[in-house]
Design an enzyme around this catalytic site. Structure first.
Site, PDB file in Angstrom:
ATOM      1  CB  CYS A 133      -0.973  -0.018   1.175  1.00 38.08           C
ATOM      2  SG  CYS A 133      -2.282   1.229   1.015  1.00 38.08           S
ATOM      3  CG  ASP A 202      -5.648   2.153   7.924  1.00 34.88           C
ATOM      4  OD1 ASP A 202      -4.834   1.562   7.188  1.00 34.88           O
ATOM      5  OD2 ASP A 202      -6.205   3.222   7.616  1.00 34.88           O
TER       6      ASP A 202
HETATM    7  C1  RUB Z   1      -3.957   3.156   3.533  1.00 38.64           C
HETATM    8  C2  RUB Z   1      -3.254   2.147   4.376  1.00 38.64           C
HETATM    9  C3  RUB Z   1      -1.960   2.581   5.015  1.00 38.64           C
HETATM   10  C4  RUB Z   1      -2.243   3.072   6.440  1.00 38.64           C
HETATM   11  C5  RUB Z   1      -1.043   3.756   7.059  1.00 38.64           C
HETATM   12  O1  RUB Z   1      -5.259   2.751   3.173  1.00 38.64           O
HETATM   13  O2  RUB Z   1      -3.715   1.060   4.608  1.00 38.64           O
HETATM   14  O3  RUB Z   1      -1.074   1.502   5.098  1.00 38.64           O
HETATM   15  O4  RUB Z   1      -3.318   3.993   6.420  1.00 38.64           O
HETATM   16  O5  RUB Z   1      -0.734   4.898   6.323  1.00 38.64           O
HETATM   17  P1  RUB Z   1      -6.157   3.730   2.279  1.00 38.64           P
HETATM   18  P2  RUB Z   1       0.085   6.104   6.965  1.00 38.64           P
HETATM   19  O6  RUB Z   1      -5.404   4.020   1.036  1.00 38.64           O
HETATM   20  O7  RUB Z   1      -7.414   2.953   2.037  1.00 38.64           O
HETATM   21  O8  RUB Z   1      -6.424   4.974   3.101  1.00 38.64           O
HETATM   22  O9  RUB Z   1       1.340   5.524   7.503  1.00 38.64           O
HETATM   23  O10 RUB Z   1       0.317   7.055   5.817  1.00 38.64           O
HETATM   24  O11 RUB Z   1      -0.768   6.711   8.032  1.00 38.64           O
END
Ligand code: RUB
Length: 331
Positions: A133, A202
């Protein structure tokens, strides 16, 4: 009470994922509260408080999984509510909300830097890393390690159906890091070449389970089988106080047309399509969680929750088992 259009736009952009990633969602929500407060034109304190709570509710209902969102909103609203009985003007209330929102944003950005610095210590020269991701926290670790002069390679999964892995690959390539994009289904094959997995989160539950983009748990399983270590980079505001009382993190299920086209769905009404956006990786498949407070084994998540959210947790506990004294006052 009119909600400013900038605030509604932020809420809409969180929903449609123009603003995405748990950290950015949280900072944008804090910023939306700040904008709402700045744009309030009345002078009645009770009305201001109801207005800010209404804005908070709109923001809370945008996406259900990233616990950073309610934690960011709580950070701001709880400061206002704790001082509610001691303030007498809208001006005072506004200053509490606006400075709390700014404080959250600043702390969040600082946490990202700290996670980078702390996590980079775990990356060795010549490491091959796999990430999934698009996580700013995971990227912070990888980029810091590279900036420290470590020679590293990264495999980035495409992350279907929304392809956030492409953002990750572009970011890494723009920094000069050797990055290879792979289909999600190639993870088990590629795992033979990987030294470490680093992903974001998340939500982190009290039992150390990590909720992250769909596919994370399969990656962790493949890593476990190949004896590859799995690191989760997560700010402490991604830890979920509600899970202390056994509440489950809601897994967002998005529209099927993110997986296949609307035409396909119309042409094949008998084919069901599901699009869960997140999954849960049990603590057993995670080696460590990198937070801005230090690196912890996932089983120590409860300690972070106690330290950061002790008072919130006692509120939850009171709600599920009211003390005798409380029971009497409610009679
Ligand atoms: C994003 C996702 C990321 C976490 C952490 O999902 O799963 O791995 O949110 O991100 P989506 P960060 O694209 O559905 O929002 O470290 O940037 O907070």
């Amino acid at each position: 009470m009119n909600i400013p259009k900038e605030v509604l736009e932020i809420a809409e952009n969180i929903k449609n994922m123009k603003i995405r990633g748990a950290g950015r969602i949280a900072r944008s929500a804090a910023n939306a509260l700040k904008i709402a407060s700045e744009k309030y034109s009345g002078n009645a304190l009770e009305e201001y408080i109801s207005y800010i709570k209404a804005v908070a509710n709109i923001l809370l209902n945008t996406r259900p999984t990233a616990v950073s969102l309610p934690n960011a909103i709580n950070f701001v609203i709880s400061r206002l509510m704790r001082k509610k009985n001691y303030i007498s003007s809208v001006e005072e209330a506004r200053s509490i909300v606006e400075s709390a929102a700014s404080e959250f944003i600043t702390r969040s950005k600082e946490a990202l830097k700290l996670i980078g610095a702390i996590g980079a210590r775990r990356i060795e020269n010549n490491d091959t890393i796999l990430t999934h991701c698009n996580s700013s926290a995971a990227l912070s670790v990888i980029i810091k390690a590279y900036e420290e002069g470590k020679d590293i390679r990264v495999f980035a999964t495409e992350t279907r159906p929304k392809f956030q892995g492409i953002i990750t690959a572009k970011t890494l390539a723009s920094k000069g890091i050797d990055v290879t994009l792979i289909p999600d289904s190639a993870v088990r094959l590629i795992m033979k070449k990987v030294d470490k997995v680093i992903v974001g989160a998340d939500a982190v539950a009290a039992n150390g389970a990590v909720v992250n983009k769909i596919g994370t748990s399969q990656i962790a399983l493949a890593a476990h089988e190949a004896r590859v270590r799995v690191f989760v980079a997560a700010e402490t505001y991604k830890f979920s106080p509600a899970t202390v009382t056994g509440e489950l993190v809601v897994i967002e299920e998005r529209e099927p047309n993110e997986v296949v086209s609307k035409t396909f769905l119309e042409e094949h009404p008998k084919i069901k399509v599901r699009n869960p956006a997140f999954d849960v990786t049990p603590a057993d498949y995670i080696d460590a969680i990198i937070t801005e407070k230090g690196i912890i084994p996932p089983q120590a998540a409860i300690l972070i929750l106690k330290e950061e959210y002790g008072w919130v947790i006692s509120d939850y506990l009171l709600k599920i088992s009211p003390s005798e004294e409380e029971g009497e006052t409610t009679k």
